[in-house]
Every structure is written in structure tokens, then in C-alpha cells.
Scaffold this active site. Structure first.
Site, PDB file in Angstrom:
ATOM      1  N   GLY A  66      -5.681  -6.906   0.702  1.00  0.00           N
ATOM      2  CA  GLY A  66      -4.252  -6.692   0.895  1.00  0.00           C
ATOM      3  C   GLY A  66      -4.058  -5.370   1.615  1.00  0.00           C
ATOM      4  CD  GLU A 138     -10.079  -6.099  -5.984  1.00  0.00           C
ATOM      5  OE1 GLU A 138     -11.275  -6.052  -6.352  1.00  0.00           O
ATOM      6  OE2 GLU A 138      -9.632  -7.013  -5.278  1.00  0.00           O
TER       7      GLU A 138
HETATM    8  C1  LIG Z   1     -15.514  -0.794   3.733  1.00  0.00           C
HETATM    9  C2  LIG Z   1     -14.311  -1.007   4.658  1.00  0.00           C
HETATM   10  C3  LIG Z   1     -13.813  -2.438   4.521  1.00  0.00           C
HETATM   11  C4  LIG Z   1     -14.775  -0.805   6.119  1.00  0.00           C
HETATM   12  O1  LIG Z   1     -15.111   0.568   6.304  1.00  0.00           O
HETATM   13  P1  LIG Z   1     -15.271   1.132   7.790  1.00  0.00           P
HETATM   14  O2  LIG Z   1     -16.168   0.236   8.572  1.00  0.00           O
HETATM   15  O3  LIG Z   1     -15.670   2.580   7.661  1.00  0.00           O
HETATM   16  O4  LIG Z   1     -13.819   1.016   8.460  1.00  0.00           O
HETATM   17  P2  LIG Z   1     -12.545   1.896   8.129  1.00  0.00           P
HETATM   18  O5  LIG Z   1     -12.496   2.272   6.699  1.00  0.00           O
HETATM   19  O6  LIG Z   1     -12.445   3.025   9.136  1.00  0.00           O
HETATM   20  O7  LIG Z   1     -11.355   0.847   8.386  1.00  0.00           O
HETATM   21  C5  LIG Z   1     -10.798   0.583   9.698  1.00  0.00           C
HETATM   22  C6  LIG Z   1      -9.301   0.650   9.559  1.00  0.00           C
HETATM   23  O8  LIG Z   1      -8.851  -0.431   8.720  1.00  0.00           O
HETATM   24  C7  LIG Z   1      -8.019   0.091   7.697  1.00  0.00           C
HETATM   25  N1  LIG Z   1      -8.149  -0.712   6.492  1.00  0.00           N
HETATM   26  C8  LIG Z   1      -9.273  -1.225   5.955  1.00  0.00           C
HETATM   27  N2  LIG Z   1      -9.025  -1.890   4.828  1.00  0.00           N
HETATM   28  C9  LIG Z   1      -7.693  -1.804   4.629  1.00  0.00           C
HETATM   29  C10 LIG Z   1      -6.818  -2.296   3.620  1.00  0.00           C
HETATM   30  N3  LIG Z   1      -7.243  -3.039   2.608  1.00  0.00           N
HETATM   31  N4  LIG Z   1      -5.498  -2.010   3.736  1.00  0.00           N
HETATM   32  C11 LIG Z   1      -5.050  -1.256   4.787  1.00  0.00           C
HETATM   33  N5  LIG Z   1      -5.813  -0.791   5.752  1.00  0.00           N
HETATM   34  C12 LIG Z   1      -7.124  -1.048   5.693  1.00  0.00           C
HETATM   35  C13 LIG Z   1      -8.561   1.495   7.464  1.00  0.00           C
HETATM   36  O9  LIG Z   1      -7.588   2.297   6.810  1.00  0.00           O
HETATM   37  C14 LIG Z   1      -8.825   1.932   8.883  1.00  0.00           C
HETATM   38  O10 LIG Z   1      -7.611   2.291   9.480  1.00  0.00           O
HETATM   39  P3  LIG Z   1      -7.496   3.643  10.391  1.00  0.00           P
HETATM   40  O11 LIG Z   1      -7.920   4.774   9.496  1.00  0.00           O
HETATM   41  O12 LIG Z   1      -6.053   3.681  10.799  1.00  0.00           O
HETATM   42  O13 LIG Z   1      -8.450   3.413  11.533  1.00  0.00           O
HETATM   43  C15 LIG Z   1     -13.205   0.011   4.316  1.00  0.00           C
HETATM   44  O14 LIG Z   1     -12.176  -0.088   5.309  1.00  0.00           O
HETATM   45  C16 LIG Z   1     -12.592  -0.211   2.986  1.00  0.00           C
HETATM   46  O15 LIG Z   1     -13.189   0.155   1.975  1.00  0.00           O
HETATM   47  N6  LIG Z   1     -11.383  -0.812   2.978  1.00  0.00           N
HETATM   48  C17 LIG Z   1     -10.666  -1.059   1.742  1.00  0.00           C
HETATM   49  C18 LIG Z   1     -11.263  -2.272   1.069  1.00  0.00           C
HETATM   50  C19 LIG Z   1     -10.459  -2.534  -0.116  1.00  0.00           C
HETATM   51  O16 LIG Z   1     -10.414  -1.736  -1.036  1.00  0.00           O
HETATM   52  N7  LIG Z   1      -9.767  -3.654  -0.040  1.00  0.00           N
HETATM   53  C20 LIG Z   1      -8.676  -3.925  -0.909  1.00  0.00           C
HETATM   54  C21 LIG Z   1      -9.030  -4.386  -2.252  1.00  0.00           C
HETATM   55  S1  LIG Z   1      -7.508  -4.322  -3.123  1.00  0.00           S
HETATM   56  C22 LIG Z   1      -6.536  -5.539  -2.451  1.00  0.00           C
HETATM   57  O17 LIG Z   1      -6.957  -6.423  -1.769  1.00  0.00           O
HETATM   58  C23 LIG Z   1      -5.118  -5.465  -2.777  1.00  0.00           C
HETATM   59  C24 LIG Z   1      -4.428  -4.479  -2.279  1.00  0.00           C
HETATM   60  C25 LIG Z   1      -3.035  -4.406  -2.519  1.00  0.00           C
HETATM   61  C26 LIG Z   1      -2.565  -3.633  -3.558  1.00  0.00           C
HETATM   62  C27 LIG Z   1      -1.217  -3.524  -3.788  1.00  0.00           C
HETATM   63  C28 LIG Z   1      -0.309  -4.203  -2.955  1.00  0.00           C
HETATM   64  O18 LIG Z   1       1.060  -4.118  -3.202  1.00  0.00           O
HETATM   65  C29 LIG Z   1      -0.808  -4.944  -1.887  1.00  0.00           C
HETATM   66  C30 LIG Z   1      -2.161  -5.030  -1.670  1.00  0.00           C
END
Ligand SMILES: CC(C)(COP(=O)(O)OP(=O)(O)OC[C@H]1O[C@@H](n2cnc3c(N)ncnc32)[C@H](O)[C@@H]1OP(=O)(O)O)[C@@H](O)C(=O)NCCC(=O)NCCSC(=O)/C=C/c1ccc(O)cc1
Length: 376
Positions: A66, A138
């Protein structure tokens, strides 16, 4: 097809290909995407010219969950009910998918986390590849595995679901296939051919779809560090069958003193990093899920998430998002800080109805999971 839209729609004979299209945000689900997916899935169910739905992601992710940033904004403005509306629609979408009358094929060629699992695992066909990275992360965000995870994690073999849901451990495509979260595995280079063949199926018969997928599927080897090897699974079952989170950690620590390896130490570390409140409500949720249908699981999770958003018992979700996503200091100050301070009566409150908030009710559906084909 509007290329700027967050969900791309392609019509190929009787097949509809939906592509999650926020690649820069790793296809994190916005409110708009959830509403659109729900609208499309409901419309396709009524449309006899549609036989099969394929769901995939643009770029390197299927879906990273999300869109957490939007929620944090809403809570910051003191409006937890806006967040609750997001979850109500998301869980409705999960329920519609779990009870869908036409086959859904999800192509998990990249990151699948949180809400990304919710829009795929409930469907009958989940295709993993060498690029798949799955996690339910989470508990380090101060949340708990939702989107029906208490249903699908609790149905994984042994206590593997407790392990995946409490630690946020990452699985690859081979792990997903081995434990049943994925139904098929193929190299990503074969996806285009598979999609073309699926577009010719012209049938909603799951057996026909299965035949096509079976012809493409391969049996990947588990990596050496996979948690799905027999000896690790035995440890998982011994430890994660514990009645409480404290018992689980104590069992892991006992195992570690008898010649622990990297897997045990990183598992203990993951549990110690997570929110104590999240760990305790997650364990109870998965345990209750073992005995409940998917609708009951999602309704219970809705009560829980309303308490999380309202912050009436613990405010760990806002703190987790701050530490992991906003300030990125990776140093959340959980409240309560210690597991033993998170008392049973506090856990109990998460499972009670939130005052002045209706329970989530699902519409009657033709295809209840008990009657549907085996999912996992
Ligand atoms: C391991 C990841 C997937 C990849 O890492 P990375 O390869 O180093 O990439 P980045 O972390 O740089 O992510 C690229 C971009 O995508 C964005 N992004 C990456 N996941 C996300 C993301 N779930 N959201 C919103 N931007 C994101 C991230 O913030 C970033 O944005 P920016 O800094 O503007 O370049 C990393 O992004 C990560 O840990 N993401 C979060 C995963 C996560 O915890 N997912 C959610 C589980 S909880 C869930 O699903 C419910 C949430 C929710 C709770 C309450 C609500 O009301 C609604 C929804």
C-alpha cells in the site's frame, strides 16, 4: 490505453491485462489504484466477453505494498478515518479476488510486498520468476500482516507463516513456489510467450489455464541460504509454534546456543527490531486466522487496522513510518518498548470493535473459497 494512468488496461480477445503503473514508487497502491482495480474486477465479472484477468507490474516491482506515504499524511492531519477508507476498499478488493468467478493470473516478476501480496495471493494462479522478492514487512513498520495475510500465511505448511509474518523475511521465487505462495515458476524470458498463449485460451476453465501454465513451469532449486530447507523448517516449526512471542524468541535463543548459524541470528535480530505491539497482535491474528474463512480474517484485520490508525493503544505505525520511510533513521522508538510491557489486555483491545466504526461487511458472493479450487 492512457499511458499516464496508474492502472493500464489492455484488451486482448477475451483476456484483460491490467498493469500496475507507478514504477517510480514500485507500484505502491494508491487509493485511486485500489478503486480502479475494484471497479474493473467487478465489471469483468459481469461481462461474459471477459474470460481471464492477468495482473502484472510495470518496471522492477509487481507491487511494494500500500502507498504508505499517503496514509502517514492522513494520520498526520489527524484524520485516521481517511486511512480507514483506504483499507476498507483494499480489503474489499482482496475479498473480491479471493472469491472471483474467473481465473486471475498474477505475474510476480519483481518485488511483492504487503498489499502486493494481497492483490495476488488470493487469486488461483501466481507466477514467480528469478526476479521475485516477496515479504510481509509490516511488523517493522508498526503494522501487522493484513490484506488477508492471517488467512494465507496461516495456511502455509507448519509454522512457516508465523515465521514469514513476524520477521518480514524475504523469500525468492523458488521459496514462494516451495511453500505454495506461488503456483508456478518460470524464467522471466518466457513471460511474453506465456502471456501470448494465455491470450488465446478463450475460456474461464481453471483446468485449461493450468494446462498452459504447467507447460511453462520449471522446478527451480532452493538457494543454499533458503529457509525452506528441511533442517531450517524443523527449527522454524520447533520455535515458531511457541504460544507467545516471548516463547518463540526464547526457543530461537536456545537453538542459537546449540551451534547457531547466520539464519538464527538474523531471525532473532529481525524479531528484536520489530514493534513489540505489532509482533503480539500479528501472532494472535495468524493463529486466529487458522480457524477462520477469508472474509472473517479480513473483517478482523479491519478492526485491528482501525485501532492501529487511531493510535488508541499504541502509536507505533506513525513512529515506524517516520523511522523507516520519512526520516529514514531506522531507529524507531516503539511504545511499549519491551514485549512484556505489551500486556494481554492491550493485545485484546485490537480485536474489539472500534467505537463508532462499523465492522467491514462483505457482499454475498457466488464463489466462496471453501468451494473454490485449492489455493495453497
Ligand atoms: C525494499 C523496497 C521494496 C525496495 O527498496 P529499494 O530498491 O532501495 O527502493 P526504494 O526504497 O528507493 O524505493 C523506490 C521508491 O519507491 C517508494 N516506495 C517503495 N515502497 C513504497 C510504499 N509501500 N509506499 C510508498 N512508496 C513506496 C520509495 O519511497 C522510493 O521513493 P523515492 O524515495 O521517492 O524514490 C523498499 O522500497 C521498501 O522497503 N518499501 C516498503 C515496503 C513495505 O513496507 N511495503 C508496505 C507494507 S505495508 C502495506 O502494504 C500497507 C501500507 C499501508 C498502510 C496504511 C495505509 O493507510 C495504506 C497503506
Amino acid at each position: 490505453m492512457a499511458s499516464h494512468s496508474q492502472v493500464l488496461v489492455e484488451e486482448k480477445s477475451s483476456v484483460r491485462i491490467l498493469t500496475l503503473n507507478r514504477p517510480k514508487q514500485l507500484n505502491a497502491l494508491s487509493f485511486q489504484m485500489i478503486s480502479r482495480l475494484l471497479q474493473l474486477f467487478l465489471a469483468y465479472e459481469e461481462d461474459p466477453s471477459v474470460k481471464l484477468v492477468i495482473l502484472k507490474g510495470q518496471g522492477r516491482a509487481f507491487c511494494a505494498g500500500g502507498d504508505v506515504s499517503a496514509v502517514v499524511r492522513d494520520i498526520g492531519q489527524g484524520n485516521w478515518r481517511l486511512g480507514a477508507k483506504f483499507f476498507a476498499d483494499e480489503y474489499m478488493l482482496n475479498y473480491v479476488m479471493a472469491t472471483y468467478t474467473k481465473p486471475q493470473v498474477s505475474i510476480l516478476n519483481g518485488i511483492v510486498m504487503g498489499g502486493g501480496a494481497g492483490v495476488s495471493v488470493h487469486g488461483p494462479f501466481r507466477i514467480a520468476t528469478e526476479n521475485t522478492v516477496f515479504a510481509m514487512p509490516e511488523t517493522v513498520l508498526g503494522l501487522f500482516p493484513d490484506v488477508g495475510a492471517s488467512y494465507f500465511l496461516s495456511r502455509l505448511p507448519g509454522f512457516f507463516g508465523e515465521y514469514v509474518g513476524l520477521t518480514g523475511a524475504r523469500l525468492d521465487g523458488a521459496d514462494m513456489l516451495a511453500c505454495g505462495l506461488a503456483t508456478h515458476y518460470l524464467p522471466s524470458t518466457r513471460l511474453t510467450a506465456l502471456e501470448a498463449e494465455l491470450c488465446r485460451v478463450d475460456s474461464s476453465d481453471p483446468a485449461l489455464v493450468s494446462t498452459i501454465l504447467d507447460a511453462y513451469t520449471q522446478n527451480p532449486h532452493l538457494k543454499q541460504q533458503s529457509a525452506y530447507h528441511r533442517q531450517v523448517l524443523d527449527v522454524i516449526d520447533r520455535c515458531f509454534s511457541g504460544r507467545t512471542v516471548e516463547e518463540i524468541i526464547a526457543a530461537l535463543e536456545r537453538e542459537a546456543t546449540h551451534g547457531g548459524d547466520d539464519w538464527i541470528s538474523s531471525t532473532i535480530r529481525a524479531l528484536k527490531k520489530a514493534s513489540p505491539a505489532s509482533l503480539k497482535i500479528s501472532l494472535r491474528s495468524i493463529r486466529e486466522g487458522r480457524l477462520q474463512g477469508v472474509g472473517q480474517c479480513l473483517s478482523r484485520e479491519y478492526r485491528m487496522v482501525c485501532h492501529v490508525l487511531k493510535g488508541d493503544i499504541s502509536k507505533d505505525f506513525v513512529e515506524g513510518c517516520r523511522a523507516i520511510l520519512i526520516d529514514k533513521d531506522k531507529n524507531p522508538k516503539w511504545e511499549p518498548w519491551r514485549l512484556e510491557e505489551m500486556k494481554d489486555r492491550m493485545v485484546e483491545q485490537y480485536f474489539k470493535r472500534v467505537e463508532e466504526e462499523e465492522d467491514l461487511k462483505f457482499p454475498a458472493r457466488k464463489n466462496l473459497p471453501a468451494l473454490a479450487m485449492a489455493k495453497l
